[in-house]
Design an enzyme around this catalytic site. Sequence first.
Site, mmCIF file in Angstrom:
data_model
loop_
_atom_site.group_PDB
_atom_site.id
_atom_site.type_symbol
_atom_site.label_atom_id
_atom_site.label_comp_id
_atom_site.label_asym_id
_atom_site.label_seq_id
_atom_site.Cartn_x
_atom_site.Cartn_y
_atom_site.Cartn_z
ATOM 1 N N ILE A 19 1.627 51.805 47.287
ATOM 2 C CA ILE A 19 2.027 51.699 48.693
ATOM 3 C C ILE A 19 2.481 50.279 48.986
ATOM 4 O O ILE A 19 1.684 49.341 49.054
ATOM 5 C CB ILE A 19 0.875 52.080 49.645
ATOM 6 C CG1 ILE A 19 0.171 53.364 49.189
ATOM 7 C CG2 ILE A 19 1.403 52.213 51.064
ATOM 8 C CD1 ILE A 19 1.049 54.584 49.147
ATOM 9 N N GLY A 20 3.792 50.111 49.138
ATOM 10 C CA GLY A 20 4.366 48.827 49.517
ATOM 11 C C GLY A 20 5.493 49.091 50.488
ATOM 12 O O GLY A 20 5.484 50.103 51.197
ATOM 13 N N ASN A 21 6.490 48.209 50.523
ATOM 14 C CA ASN A 21 7.657 48.506 51.352
ATOM 15 C C ASN A 21 8.324 49.783 50.853
ATOM 16 O O ASN A 21 8.767 50.619 51.623
ATOM 17 C CB ASN A 21 8.645 47.344 51.321
ATOM 18 C CG ASN A 21 9.734 47.494 52.353
ATOM 19 O OD1 ASN A 21 9.457 47.729 53.523
ATOM 20 N ND2 ASN A 21 10.981 47.376 51.935
ATOM 21 N N GLY A 22 8.351 49.925 49.528
ATOM 22 C CA GLY A 22 8.651 51.208 48.902
ATOM 23 C C GLY A 22 7.328 51.827 48.501
ATOM 24 O O GLY A 22 6.407 51.111 48.106
ATOM 25 N N ASP A 24 7.217 45.376 58.325
ATOM 26 C CA ASP A 24 6.056 44.745 57.711
ATOM 27 C C ASP A 24 4.799 45.346 58.323
ATOM 28 O O ASP A 24 4.598 45.276 59.545
ATOM 29 C CB ASP A 24 6.091 43.229 57.947
ATOM 30 C CG ASP A 24 5.074 42.484 57.106
ATOM 31 O OD1 ASP A 24 3.902 42.915 57.073
ATOM 32 O OD2 ASP A 24 5.433 41.456 56.494
ATOM 33 N N ARG A 25 3.952 45.948 57.487
ATOM 34 C CA ARG A 25 2.774 46.631 58.004
ATOM 35 C C ARG A 25 1.814 45.675 58.706
ATOM 36 O O ARG A 25 1.042 46.082 59.573
ATOM 37 C CB ARG A 25 2.019 47.360 56.895
ATOM 38 C CG ARG A 25 2.782 48.287 55.986
ATOM 39 C CD ARG A 25 3.810 49.169 56.636
ATOM 40 N NE ARG A 25 4.169 50.228 55.701
ATOM 41 C CZ ARG A 25 5.004 50.064 54.672
ATOM 42 N NH1 ARG A 25 5.608 48.896 54.451
ATOM 43 N NH2 ARG A 25 5.268 51.071 53.849
ATOM 44 N N ARG A 26 1.824 44.394 58.340
ATOM 45 C CA ARG A 26 0.967 43.420 59.028
ATOM 46 C C ARG A 26 1.356 43.287 60.495
ATOM 47 O O ARG A 26 0.501 43.245 61.383
ATOM 48 C CB ARG A 26 1.034 42.061 58.316
ATOM 49 C CG ARG A 26 0.447 42.070 56.918
ATOM 50 C CD ARG A 26 0.789 40.816 56.144
ATOM 51 N NE ARG A 26 2.231 40.712 55.899
ATOM 52 C CZ ARG A 26 2.797 39.763 55.160
ATOM 53 N NH1 ARG A 26 2.038 38.844 54.588
ATOM 54 N NH2 ARG A 26 4.108 39.738 54.980
ATOM 55 N N ASP A 85 12.039 52.014 35.490
ATOM 56 C CA ASP A 85 10.850 52.569 36.144
ATOM 57 C C ASP A 85 10.777 54.088 36.031
ATOM 58 O O ASP A 85 9.729 54.672 36.234
ATOM 59 C CB ASP A 85 10.838 52.178 37.624
ATOM 60 C CG ASP A 85 9.949 50.974 37.885
ATOM 61 O OD1 ASP A 85 9.349 50.453 36.932
ATOM 62 O OD2 ASP A 85 9.854 50.560 39.049
#
Length: 228
Positions: free
Chosen positions: A91-94, A165-167, A30
Amino acid sequence: LAPLHNPANVMGMEAAIAVMPDIKHIVIADTAWHQTMPAHTYMYALPYAWYEKHKMRRYGAHGTSYLYNAKRAAALLGKDPFDCNLIICHIGNGASVNAVKNGVSYDTSMGLTPLEGLIMGTRCGDFDASVAFQMMEKENISPKEIYNILNKKSGVLGVTEKFQDRRDIELAAEKGDASCQLAIDMESYRIKKYIGAYAAALGRVDAVIFTAGVGERGPIYREIALKD
């Protein structure tokens, strides 16, 4: 350099090689996408000998995501990929942001490791490095322990003390949980700051892109990060 990722990736590679020993296996890094960054964006203001001896510099991450999104955005815009200036928010967990100038990576928020930059699920992102040294002294924490805390017990999990978890965070915020609302506001504000900084660095921006789990499915973060 990536304690949340590399061990699992190595396990997967070893398992695949064991099952399919006669098949060619390819690793895609990456960090490769960011090798176009100029020295003034990837260097740290640290003793230069550290760079020469230990290669301490910004490497970034999420390169495979950024490569796809940069090419796809150019297609949707009807532009030559190498004539596009983009700000891509993965934009995710990372989470990280990439400034793409004339179709290639110019700057990115993650650094030597995926710890720097945005506020993430369990990673702190940017903060005063002195905090780590003070907490090591005040709480009698070892370097290994503080590194674990910054990577696995900080970010929105550290702010809410219960959710990464953003939810879950959004649902709790809707019910009046102040720490969860604070986590949303902090994370969105950090994204906004990076968008503003990269807009200034690029001079011209053809598109701002949100991708990954939260970027795609978390409209509240996009709304707060982009509103005036």
